[in-house]
Design an enzyme around this catalytic site. Structure first.
Site, PDB file in Angstrom:
ATOM      1  N   SER A 167       0.702  -1.364  -0.123  1.00  0.00           N
ATOM      2  CA  SER A 167       0.168  -0.001  -0.047  1.00  0.00           C
ATOM      3  C   SER A 167       0.527   1.431   0.143  1.00  0.00           C
ATOM      4  O   SER A 167       1.018   1.618   0.594  1.00  0.00           O
ATOM      5  CB  SER A 167      -1.216   0.204   1.115  1.00  0.00           C
ATOM      6  OG  SER A 167      -1.211   1.460   1.355  1.00  0.00           O
ATOM      7  N   ASP A 321      -5.483   0.284  -9.352  1.00  0.00           N
ATOM      8  CA  ASP A 321      -6.610   0.738 -10.079  1.00  0.00           C
ATOM      9  C   ASP A 321      -7.412   0.122 -10.548  1.00  0.00           C
ATOM     10  O   ASP A 321      -8.329   1.019 -10.976  1.00  0.00           O
ATOM     11  CB  ASP A 321      -6.378   1.956  -9.354  1.00  0.00           C
ATOM     12  CG  ASP A 321      -6.139   2.544  -8.328  1.00  0.00           C
ATOM     13  OD1 ASP A 321      -6.459   1.789  -7.504  1.00  0.00           O
ATOM     14  OD2 ASP A 321      -5.655   3.574  -8.192  1.00  0.00           O
ATOM     15  N   ARG A 352     -13.702  -4.559  -4.691  1.00  0.00           N
ATOM     16  CA  ARG A 352     -14.563  -4.750  -6.123  1.00  0.00           C
ATOM     17  C   ARG A 352     -14.006  -5.971  -6.306  1.00  0.00           C
ATOM     18  O   ARG A 352     -14.423  -6.137  -7.529  1.00  0.00           O
ATOM     19  CB  ARG A 352     -12.877  -3.949  -6.694  1.00  0.00           C
ATOM     20  CG  ARG A 352     -12.574  -1.663  -6.141  1.00  0.00           C
ATOM     21  CD  ARG A 352     -12.738  -1.317  -7.157  1.00  0.00           C
ATOM     22  NE  ARG A 352     -12.049  -0.455  -6.888  1.00  0.00           N
ATOM     23  CZ  ARG A 352     -12.001   0.787  -6.863  1.00  0.00           C
ATOM     24  NH1 ARG A 352     -10.556   1.085  -7.578  1.00  0.00           N
ATOM     25  NH2 ARG A 352     -11.668   2.484  -6.848  1.00  0.00           N
ATOM     26  N   ARG A 396     -14.404   4.225  -9.916  1.00  0.00           N
ATOM     27  CA  ARG A 396     -14.205   3.537 -11.269  1.00  0.00           C
ATOM     28  C   ARG A 396     -15.209   2.012 -11.907  1.00  0.00           C
ATOM     29  O   ARG A 396     -15.110   1.990 -12.676  1.00  0.00           O
ATOM     30  CB  ARG A 396     -12.415   2.455 -10.715  1.00  0.00           C
ATOM     31  CG  ARG A 396     -11.385   3.861 -10.345  1.00  0.00           C
ATOM     32  CD  ARG A 396     -10.419   2.932 -10.744  1.00  0.00           C
ATOM     33  NE  ARG A 396      -9.383   4.051  -9.841  1.00  0.00           N
ATOM     34  CZ  ARG A 396      -8.597   5.135 -10.483  1.00  0.00           C
ATOM     35  NH1 ARG A 396      -8.686   5.198 -11.474  1.00  0.00           N
ATOM     36  NH2 ARG A 396      -8.412   6.167  -9.327  1.00  0.00           N
TER      37      ARG A 396
HETATM   38  C1  S3P Z   1      -2.806   5.831  -3.961  1.00  0.00           C
HETATM   39  C2  S3P Z   1      -2.422   4.230  -3.764  1.00  0.00           C
HETATM   40  C3  S3P Z   1      -3.409   3.108  -3.901  1.00  0.00           C
HETATM   41  C4  S3P Z   1      -4.496   3.772  -4.858  1.00  0.00           C
HETATM   42  C5  S3P Z   1      -5.084   4.641  -4.644  1.00  0.00           C
HETATM   43  C6  S3P Z   1      -3.883   5.385  -4.737  1.00  0.00           C
HETATM   44  C7  S3P Z   1      -2.039   6.629  -3.409  1.00  0.00           C
HETATM   45  O1  S3P Z   1      -3.522   2.737  -2.697  1.00  0.00           O
HETATM   46  O2  S3P Z   1      -5.912   2.249  -4.979  1.00  0.00           O
HETATM   47  O3  S3P Z   1      -5.937   4.441  -5.793  1.00  0.00           O
HETATM   48  O4  S3P Z   1      -2.102   7.869  -4.273  1.00  0.00           O
HETATM   49  O5  S3P Z   1      -1.115   6.395  -2.630  1.00  0.00           O
HETATM   50  P1  S3P Z   1      -2.769   1.625  -1.215  1.00  0.00           P
HETATM   51  O6  S3P Z   1      -2.432   3.055  -0.622  1.00  0.00           O
HETATM   52  O7  S3P Z   1      -4.255   1.350  -0.709  1.00  0.00           O
HETATM   53  O8  S3P Z   1      -2.807   0.569  -2.560  1.00  0.00           O
END
Ligand code: S3P
Length: 441
Positions: A167, A321, A352, A396
């Site tokens: 993440s 995403d 999702r 999305r």
């Molecule tokens: C993001 C990280 C991702 C992604 C989100 C944007 C970011 O989430 O799904 O749309 O800008 O750091 P996770 O960190 O939960 O994977």
């Protein structure tokens, strides 16, 4: 109110990709913390990003729009943040809320965080747990769900933290807390996630050290007590938004689309890599750079045949995403598409995996959910369509279903389009420019 995407003969034209959502959040946050005035151009004016700007303004930065996409931010610098007078409402935005939790942690202030029905269901303990170890306080219950109040500290302890899940939001929250902690904070990520925080912090003058192992794991170190300095930045185009336009071209009977100024970064490009497995050929021309990121102009035309594929697990974080739109592509392909190792999809703006399965089944596509992924039986051409898709507050899912309708045998309806404005306010206008027929009937 339901909106319907009617099948069209062709998807053609040229679109400049909207500003990247992840980079837009970070540019506003870092500019608001920096010493001096920053100017940001090409900012994505999606609702999520605007809420990030409002939150930073509520804590003392001056955030003003000069013209569409062009913003000026006077940062708080050494003065530091102040407690906001009212609660900070992040709407639908996981990124804004989670990164700003990391920011608030490092100042002696108190802030109450809240969000919409979708955000209130999303797990925040993944952020709160490491930040608690660094020394802040909160009144979140054991479930760790919004709303809750955070009490930051000017005395945070640096930490050495290994991400339990891939993440970028958790990584970024810990690094931002580390920016104001005593000592050096190190985050280890077994699988590389989007690296915009590291790149953009450097642009704002911070020293961030990154060590990448041959297997792709990364360790990112940041020394506490560094001051950010203002930066004029232009935001690169969003590859996640571009994926919807690219897929509309790929599934169209006559698709030919150019998408300009798309960010090309290996931590975000997984979907475009996977497209090659499906038999799609993409053209890419260098288009300069923005905010330390490489830009390309992408040329996409419909291939003679789309073939389903197994998505390599190593690419999952770099396309996290893009699974709803991948599922749409898979439903047009010949053969089976399998997604594994993507359990994080269960904690996005919706679950999702379940939302994708419901979207495909409503449109006559055979598919199965797994705990950490899904399988789609491609229709070898346009799927039946004709369904009403429940979007579950998930932008999305809404955009994916509308793209499906442009080339399915029958129109595809969605129950709501309002949340598309969180990430891609120009989506309907861009789709209309390319020839899509999406309307409220
Ligand atoms: C993001 C990280 C991702 C992604 C989100 C944007 C970011 O989430 O799904 O749309 O800008 O750091 P996770 O960190 O939960 O994977």
């Amino acid at each position: 109110m339901p909106w319907t995407s009617h099948p069209v003969d062709r998807i053609t034209g040229s679109i400049s990709a909207p500003g990247d959502k992840s980079c837009s959040h970070r540019a506003l946050i870092f500019a608001a913390l920096a010493e001096g005035a920053s100017e940001i151009t090409g900012l994505l004016e999606g609702e999520d990003v605007l809420r990030t700007g409002q939150a930073m303004a509520a804590m003392g930065a001056e955030v003003e729009q000069i013209s569409p996409g062009h913003w000026r931010v006077m940062g708080v610098g050494k003065r530091g943040l102040k407690s906001p007078a009212a609660e900070l409402d992040f709407g639908n935005s996981g990124t804004g809320s989670r990164l700003i939790m990391g920011v608030v942690a490092g100042y002696p202030i108190t802030a109450r965080f809240t969000g919409d029905a979708s955000l209130k269901k999303r797990p925040m303990n993944r952020i709160l747990n490491p930040l608690r170890e660094m020394g802040f306080g909160d009144d979140a219950g054991p479930e760790g769900l919004l709303p809750f109040t955070l009490t930051g500290s000017g005395e945070l302890k640096a930490m050495d933290y290994t991400l339990p899940m891939a993440s970028a939001q958790v990584k970024s929250a810990v690094l931002l807390a580390g920016l104001n902690a005593k000592g050096t904070t190190i985050v280890h990520e077994p699988r590389a996630t989007r690296d915009h925080t590291e790149r953009m912090l450097r642009g704002f003058g911070a020293e961030v050290k990154v060590v990448t192992s041959p297997g792709g794991a990364r360790s990112i170190a940041i020394e506490g007590g560094q001051t950010l300095t203002a930066l004029d930045a232009s935001i690169p185009g969003d590859p996640s938004s571009a994926a919807f336009l690219a897929t509309a071209a790929l599934i169209s009977p006559a698709g030919d689309v150019m998408i300009e100024r798309v960010m090309s970064n290996s931590t975000r490009d997984g979907y475009f890599d996977v497209l090659a497995y499906f038999g799609a050929e993409l053209g890419a021309d260098e288009a300069g750079e923005a905010a330390g990121e490489r830009l390309i102009d992408l040329q996409i035309s419909s291939p003679s045949r789309l073939t389903g594929a197994d998505v390599p697990e190593r690419l999952v974080p770099a396309m996290i995403d893009e699974f709803p739109i991948l599922a749409v592509l898979a439903s047009f392909a010949h053969g089976v598409t399998r997604v594994t190792g993507a359990g994080e999809l269960r904690v996005k703006e919706s679950d999702r995996i379940d939302a994708v399965i419901a979207m495909l089944r409503a449109n006559g596509v055979a598919c199965e959910a797994d705990p950490e992924g899904f399988t789609v039986e491609g229709c070898g051409g346009p799927p039946p369509g004709g369904g009403l898709v429940e979007t579950r507050h998930d932008h999305r899912i809404a955009m994916s279903a509308l793209v499906m309708g442009t080339a399915a045998q029958n129109p595809v309806q969605v129950d709501d389009i309002s949340m598309i404005a969180t990430s891609y306010p120009d989506f309907l206008a861009h789709m209309a420019e390319l020839g899509a027929d999406i309307r409220d009937t």
